[in-house]
Design an enzyme around this catalytic site. Structure first.
Site, PDB file in Angstrom:
ATOM      1  N   HIS A   3      32.201  41.359  38.131  1.00 48.90           N
ATOM      2  CA  HIS A   3      33.327  42.037  39.061  1.00 48.90           C
ATOM      3  C   HIS A   3      32.342  43.294  39.750  1.00 48.90           C
ATOM      4  O   HIS A   3      32.670  43.342  40.957  1.00 48.90           O
ATOM      5  CB  HIS A   3      34.153  43.206  38.238  1.00 48.90           C
ATOM      6  CG  HIS A   3      35.054  42.219  37.316  1.00 48.90           C
ATOM      7  ND1 HIS A   3      34.777  42.374  35.820  1.00 48.90           N
ATOM      8  CD2 HIS A   3      35.952  41.512  37.637  1.00 48.90           C
ATOM      9  CE1 HIS A   3      35.781  41.532  35.485  1.00 48.90           C
ATOM     10  NE2 HIS A   3      36.655  41.146  36.389  1.00 48.90           N
TER      11      HIS A   3
ATOM     12  N   ASP B  34      35.865  31.592  39.497  1.00 51.46           N
ATOM     13  CA  ASP B  34      37.153  30.883  39.555  1.00 51.46           C
ATOM     14  C   ASP B  34      37.180  30.250  40.742  1.00 51.46           C
ATOM     15  O   ASP B  34      37.912  30.522  41.794  1.00 51.46           O
ATOM     16  CB  ASP B  34      38.349  31.871  39.552  1.00 51.46           C
ATOM     17  CG  ASP B  34      38.064  32.800  38.250  1.00 51.46           C
ATOM     18  OD1 ASP B  34      38.682  32.526  37.171  1.00 51.46           O
ATOM     19  OD2 ASP B  34      37.292  34.078  38.270  1.00 51.46           O
TER      20      ASP B  34
ATOM     21  N   SER C  16      32.495  36.854  31.822  1.00 52.78           N
ATOM     22  CA  SER C  16      34.009  36.681  31.691  1.00 52.78           C
ATOM     23  C   SER C  16      34.297  37.898  30.845  1.00 52.78           C
ATOM     24  O   SER C  16      33.804  37.919  29.694  1.00 52.78           O
ATOM     25  CB  SER C  16      34.227  35.493  31.629  1.00 52.78           C
ATOM     26  OG  SER C  16      35.758  35.378  30.914  1.00 52.78           O
TER      27      SER C  16
HETATM   28  P1  AMP Z   1      39.245  38.524  36.934  1.00 51.84           P
HETATM   29  O1  AMP Z   1      39.267  39.959  36.476  1.00 51.84           O
HETATM   30  O2  AMP Z   1      38.881  37.749  35.771  1.00 51.84           O
HETATM   31  O3  AMP Z   1      40.480  38.248  37.438  1.00 51.84           O
HETATM   32  O4  AMP Z   1      38.380  38.382  37.953  1.00 51.84           O
HETATM   33  C1  AMP Z   1      38.299  39.301  39.264  1.00 51.84           C
HETATM   34  C2  AMP Z   1      37.287  38.721  40.240  1.00 51.84           C
HETATM   35  O5  AMP Z   1      36.049  38.657  39.657  1.00 51.84           O
HETATM   36  C3  AMP Z   1      37.574  37.209  40.725  1.00 51.84           C
HETATM   37  O6  AMP Z   1      37.503  37.022  42.068  1.00 51.84           O
HETATM   38  C4  AMP Z   1      36.585  36.333  39.844  1.00 51.84           C
HETATM   39  O7  AMP Z   1      36.273  35.286  40.287  1.00 51.84           O
HETATM   40  C5  AMP Z   1      35.252  37.306  39.692  1.00 51.84           C
HETATM   41  N1  AMP Z   1      34.420  37.159  38.658  1.00 51.84           N
HETATM   42  C6  AMP Z   1      34.968  36.987  37.212  1.00 51.84           C
HETATM   43  N2  AMP Z   1      33.545  36.881  36.787  1.00 51.84           N
HETATM   44  C7  AMP Z   1      32.719  36.679  37.667  1.00 51.84           C
HETATM   45  C8  AMP Z   1      31.285  36.421  37.591  1.00 51.84           C
HETATM   46  N3  AMP Z   1      30.751  35.840  36.177  1.00 51.84           N
HETATM   47  N4  AMP Z   1      30.708  36.293  38.669  1.00 51.84           N
HETATM   48  C9  AMP Z   1      31.038  36.583  39.917  1.00 51.84           C
HETATM   49  N5  AMP Z   1      32.552  36.604  40.009  1.00 51.84           N
HETATM   50  C10 AMP Z   1      33.076  36.962  38.956  1.00 51.84           C
END
Ligand code: AMP
Length: 284
Positions: free
Chosen positions: A37, A150, A185
């Site tokens: 993030h 994602d 994640s």
């Molecule tokens: P989330 O909070 O899981 O919905 O993720 C929010 C954003 O962060 C989304 O655009 C995800 O693709 C991105 N994201 C989550 N994990 C990663 C990671 N390991 N590397 C890069 N971006 C990430």
């Protein structure tokens, strides 16, 4: 850093910025920040004048049997991390203000949401596209930043923006990994130490596939045989899907021509993990 909870206040602020000629960047998240993030926020900080991070665990993208209630949250820590990066506004709406009584409008991107995660999570992408379109309307960004982690979500949002003529650019950023290769994640928290080790099978499979394709292998059958073997290495792994797809349409391919994406989803114990890898033929 300002914390805005009311959607109308968010839109009022965004319209003021717009009127003043500011470039707004939005990073949508569900919180519980990790370096993945933060990498999106750091990028956003560089390319925009006003950086908005939304933190919203969006109920409409979770299925009835999924982990909405247990989804990890740590608001104070998230605030501190966002502040350190120089986020201007952390937008934290309540579910009731995003979906008030009488709410009934959803937006669907059709083809690219059918396979991969869409096949196992039938209502997921409808929830994602709907909330993202609402966030775009509330935050008015010229740039929206998403992670390649994602990958199907990124392609879906790109499609949404093109198909609905939305006046903004969608930027995809690389996956941030732990030192041993596991993609960061929020859900990694659910893994016990044994499962955490088992989870490395995704990275091992991705790396093996990358090596095969870089070495000249183009046949899906042979690439996926190796991937399957590595994912099945441990008995507690259940493969939700393993797919070799065209990087822009997400259609399954039989032969790698130039580049492909390997998309993986596995369940390890109670935890579902996804990852994906760019497979490129070597040019020499
Ligand atoms: P989330 O909070 O899981 O919905 O993720 C929010 C954003 O962060 C989304 O655009 C995800 O693709 C991105 N994201 C989550 N994990 C990663 C990671 N390991 N590397 C890069 N971006 C990430």
């Amino acid at each position: 850093m300002e914390i805005i909870r009311n959607p109308q206040d968010m839109q009022d602020q965004a319209l003021k910025w717009r009127a003043a000629g500011q470039r707004i960047v939005l990073v949508p998240t569900m919180g519980f920040f990790h370096q993945g993030h933060l990498s999106l926020m750091e990028y956003g900080r560089k390319v925009g004048d006003c950086l908005v991070v939304s933190l919203f665990v969006n109920p409409t993208q979770f299925g009835p049997q999924e982990d909405l209630a247990q989804y990890p949250r740590d608001f104070d820590r998230d605030c501190e991390l966002a502040q350190q990066i120089g986020v201007d506004v952390l937008f934290v709406p309540e579910a009731e203000s995003m979906y008030p009584p009488g709410y009934q409008t959803y937006v669907t991107v059709e083809e690219v949401t059918q396979g991969l995660c869409g096949a196992c999570r039938p209502t997921h992408f409808r929830g994602v596209t709907t909330v993202v379109l609402k966030l775009f309307n509330l935050v008015q960004p010229q740039i929206a930043v998403f992670g390649e982690k994602d990958y199907q979500q990124l392609i879906t949002i790109q499609r949404l923006v093109v198909d609905l003529n939305l006046p903004l650019a969608v930027v995809g950023r690389p996956i941030v990994r732990e030192a041993d290769g596991l993609a960061m994640s929020s859900r990694n928290l659910y893994l016990n130490p044994t499962e955490r080790q088992t989870a490395l099978c995704l990275y091992r499979a991705g790396q093996a596939a990358q090596k095969l394709v870089a070495g000249g292998e183009v046949a899906r059958e042979r690439i996926m045989a190796v991937v399957q073997q590595l994912l099945n290495h441990s008995p507690e792994t259940i493969i939700d899907y393993m797919a070799l797809v065209d990087p822009s349409t997400l259609a399954e391919i039989d032969t790698v021509r130039g580049a492909a994406r390997l998309a993986l989803a596995v369940r390890i114990g109670q935890t579902r993990l996804i990852d994906n890898f760019l497979l490129e033929e070597s040019r020499s």
